[in-house]
Design a protein around this motif. Structure first.
Motif, PDB file in Angstrom:
ATOM      1  N   MET A  20      43.531  43.256  30.272  1.00 58.15           N
ATOM      2  CA  MET A  20      42.728  42.139  30.764  1.00 58.15           C
ATOM      3  C   MET A  20      43.346  40.825  30.310  1.00 58.15           C
ATOM      4  SD  MET A  20      40.069  41.115  32.478  1.00 58.15           S
ATOM      5  CE  MET A  20      38.925  42.487  32.574  1.00 58.15           C
ATOM      6  N   ASP A  21      43.524  39.910  31.245  1.00 56.86           N
ATOM      7  CA  ASP A  21      44.040  38.573  30.960  1.00 56.86           C
ATOM      8  C   ASP A  21      42.869  37.596  31.009  1.00 56.86           C
ATOM      9  OD1 ASP A  21      45.309  36.152  30.788  1.00 56.86           O
ATOM     10  OD2 ASP A  21      46.425  36.333  32.665  1.00 56.86           O
ATOM     11  N   TYR A  22      42.478  37.070  29.838  1.00 55.70           N
ATOM     12  CA  TYR A  22      41.385  36.108  29.751  1.00 55.70           C
ATOM     13  C   TYR A  22      41.977  34.707  29.849  1.00 55.70           C
ATOM     14  CZ  TYR A  22      38.598  40.040  28.018  1.00 55.70           C
ATOM     15  OH  TYR A  22      37.953  41.244  27.884  1.00 55.70           O
ATOM     16  N   ALA A  23      42.221  34.243  31.063  1.00 54.09           N
ATOM     17  CA  ALA A  23      42.824  32.930  31.263  1.00 54.09           C
ATOM     18  C   ALA A  23      41.746  31.848  31.262  1.00 54.09           C
ATOM     19  CB  ALA A  23      43.605  32.901  32.574  1.00 54.09           C
ATOM     20  N   GLU A  24      42.179  30.596  31.224  1.00 54.02           N
ATOM     21  CA  GLU A  24      41.238  29.476  31.169  1.00 54.02           C
ATOM     22  C   GLU A  24      40.444  29.335  32.458  1.00 54.02           C
ATOM     23  OE1 GLU A  24      41.279  24.608  30.471  1.00 54.02           O
ATOM     24  OE2 GLU A  24      43.105  25.786  30.211  1.00 54.02           O
ATOM     25  N   ASP A  25      41.065  29.657  33.593  1.00 57.25           N
ATOM     26  CA  ASP A  25      40.436  29.434  34.886  1.00 57.25           C
ATOM     27  C   ASP A  25      40.245  30.704  35.700  1.00 57.25           C
ATOM     28  OD1 ASP A  25      40.075  26.487  35.169  1.00 57.25           O
ATOM     29  OD2 ASP A  25      42.219  26.493  34.766  1.00 57.25           O
ATOM     30  N   SER A  26      40.547  31.862  35.131  1.00 54.71           N
ATOM     31  CA  SER A  26      40.464  33.096  35.903  1.00 54.71           C
ATOM     32  C   SER A  26      40.456  34.292  34.963  1.00 54.71           C
ATOM     33  CB  SER A  26      41.652  33.206  36.874  1.00 54.71           C
ATOM     34  OG  SER A  26      42.876  33.228  36.157  1.00 54.71           O
ATOM     35  N   CYS A  27      40.156  35.456  35.537  1.00 53.38           N
ATOM     36  CA  CYS A  27      40.234  36.731  34.821  1.00 53.38           C
ATOM     37  C   CYS A  27      41.106  37.671  35.639  1.00 53.38           C
ATOM     38  CB  CYS A  27      38.849  37.348  34.656  1.00 53.38           C
ATOM     39  SG  CYS A  27      37.720  36.410  33.598  1.00 53.38           S
ATOM     40  N   ALA A  28      41.947  38.445  34.972  1.00 55.93           N
ATOM     41  CA  ALA A  28      42.853  39.317  35.711  1.00 55.93           C
ATOM     42  C   ALA A  28      43.009  40.661  35.023  1.00 55.93           C
ATOM     43  CB  ALA A  28      44.222  38.661  35.871  1.00 55.93           C
ATOM     44  N   LEU A  29      43.074  41.705  35.846  1.00 57.15           N
ATOM     45  CA  LEU A  29      43.456  43.041  35.407  1.00 57.15           C
ATOM     46  C   LEU A  29      44.917  43.251  35.775  1.00 57.15           C
ATOM     47  CD1 LEU A  29      40.396  45.050  36.746  1.00 57.15           C
ATOM     48  CD2 LEU A  29      41.009  44.827  34.331  1.00 57.15           C
ATOM     49  N   ARG A  30      45.688  43.819  34.849  1.00 51.81           N
ATOM     50  CA  ARG A  30      47.114  44.010  35.104  1.00 51.81           C
ATOM     51  C   ARG A  30      47.525  45.398  34.604  1.00 51.81           C
ATOM     52  NH1 ARG A  30      48.807  39.858  32.326  1.00 51.81           N
ATOM     53  NH2 ARG A  30      48.349  38.387  33.996  1.00 51.81           N
ATOM     54  N   ARG A  31      48.381  46.074  35.385  1.00 52.72           N
ATOM     55  CA  ARG A  31      48.807  47.418  35.004  1.00 52.72           C
ATOM     56  C   ARG A  31      50.170  47.720  35.607  1.00 52.72           C
ATOM     57  NH1 ARG A  31      45.073  52.901  35.792  1.00 52.72           N
ATOM     58  NH2 ARG A  31      45.810  53.958  33.907  1.00 52.72           N
ATOM     59  N   ALA A  32      50.998  48.447  34.861  1.00 49.04           N
ATOM     60  CA  ALA A  32      52.318  48.852  35.343  1.00 49.04           C
ATOM     61  C   ALA A  32      52.257  50.268  35.907  1.00 49.04           C
ATOM     62  CB  ALA A  32      53.339  48.788  34.214  1.00 49.04           C
TER      63      ALA A  32
END
Length: 274
Positions: A20-32
Motif C-alpha cells: 500500500m502506498d499512502y501518498a499525500e493525494d492518493s492511495c495505491a495498491l502495488r504488486r509485482a
C-alpha cells in the motif's frame, strides 16, 4: 517463464505481496508479477473514494501498441474499453500503460441500477481473482491476483484516512444527500480549451493530462486546488488550477439533513494540440 494459456494469452503469477502506498493525494495498491528478473508491476491508484481508479502496469516484458485498452476483473467483472489509455516509459522499469477503470462498471448500453448493497459488492470483489488486459498489449495478459476482497478493503480504509487529512468529514460523507455537482461544465471546457491552454505549450506542440482535486465550500466555490498527478509540462498544472479556481462553480454537497457541507471534486483535463 510466463504460463501460456494459449498462443495469445500470457498468465502471470504474483512475485510479491500487495503493497500500500499512502501518498499525500492518493492511495495505491502495488504488486509485482512474473518470473524473477522479468517482473511486471501493476498499480491500482485512487484519488477519491468510490469505484474509479487508475490502473498502471509497467515492466520490460510488456509489448505495447497504440490501441484502445480492454480491461476486466476476472472472472466476474464487465469488460471495460478505454480509448484514452496511455503508453508510458517508466525510468528503470521500461514500457508501461495507464488507464482509468472502475471496480464495478455499468455495462455499456445499460442504465445505472439502484445502488447495490455493501454485501453484494463485497461478494463480487471476493470473486475477483484476476485482471486481464488486451488491445493496448500485443498479447492478452492476465495477472493472477487472487481474491480482491482484502486489497480493496485496505484501499477503502486508506481513502477514509486520506479524507481526514483533507479536512473532510468522513462520517458525514457516508450519508450525503448530494455530492458536489458542477454547474455549466460545458462552459468550463470551452474556457479551458480557448483561454486556459498555456500559449507557450501550443507553440511547442505539447500535450498533457492533469488530474485535479478541488475542495468545494458550502457556497459552491472552489476553496483550494491540488494536482495529485500530471503527465506533461508543469505549466499545465498551473494553468489547470488557475482556470478552475477562476471559473468553476458548483452546487455544494448536502449532508443527511440537506445542509451544505464542505466536500471535494476530482476531474482530469486532457490538453491536446491536435
Amino acid at each position: 517463464m510466463p504460463n501460456l494459456a494459449h498462443a495469445e494469452t500470457v498468465v502471470l503469477e504474483p512475485a510479491s505481496p500487495w503493497l500500500m502506498d499512502y501518498a499525500e493525494d492518493s492511495c495505491a495498491l502495488r504488486r509485482a508479477f512474473g518470473a524473477e528478473g522479468q517482473e511486471v508491476v501493476i498499480e491500482l491508484r485512487q484519488f477519491q473514494p468510490g469505484d474509479g481508479m487508475m490502473f498502471t502496469a509497467y515492466g520490460e516484458p510488456l509489448r505495447t501498441r497504440m490501441r484502445p485498452a480492454l480491461f476486466r476483473f476476472e472472472p466476474v467483472g464487465e469488460e471495460q474499453s478505454r480509448e484514452n489509455a496511455q503508453l508510458l516509459e517508466v525510468e528503470g522499469f521500461g514500457r508501461g500503460i495507464t488507464l482509468d477503470i472502475s471496480l464495478h462498471p455499468v455495462a455499456d448500453g445499460e442504465a445505472e441500477a439502484e445502488p447495490e448493497t455493501v454485501a453484494v459488492r463485497e461478494t463480487r470483489e471476493a470473486a475477483m481473482t484476476g485482471i486481464s488486459i488486451s488491445g493496448i498489449l500485443r498479447e492478452e495478459t492476465v495477472f493472477q491476483t487472487g481474491s480482491m476482497a482484502a486489497p480493496v478493503g485496505a484501499l477503502r480504509n486508506c481513502m477514509d484516512e486520506l479524507l481526514t487529512h483533507w479536512g473532510i468529514d468522513v462520517e458525514a460523507h457516508r450519508s450525503l444527500q448530494r455530492q458536489v455537482e458542477p454547474k455549466d461544465y460545458d462552459g468550463w471546457v470551452h474556457t479551458i480549451v480557448n483561454t486556459g491552454f498555456p500559449r507557450s505549450m501550443i507553440r511547442r506542440g505539447e500535450n498533457a493530462i492533469v488530474r485535479v482535486r478541488l475542495i468545494v465550500g458550502t457556497d459552491g466555490r472552489a476553496v483550494s486546488c491540488h494536482i495529485p498527478i500530471a503527465i506533461g509540462h508543469p505549466d499545465f498544472e498551473e494553468a489547470a488550477c488557475r482556470t478552475l479556481m477562476d471559473h468553476a462553480k458548483f452546487d455544494p454537497a448536502l449532508d443527511a439533513n440537506g445542509d451544505p457541507i464542505e466536500s471535494y471534486w476530482v476531474t482530469s483535463i486532457a490538453y491536446r494540440t491536435s
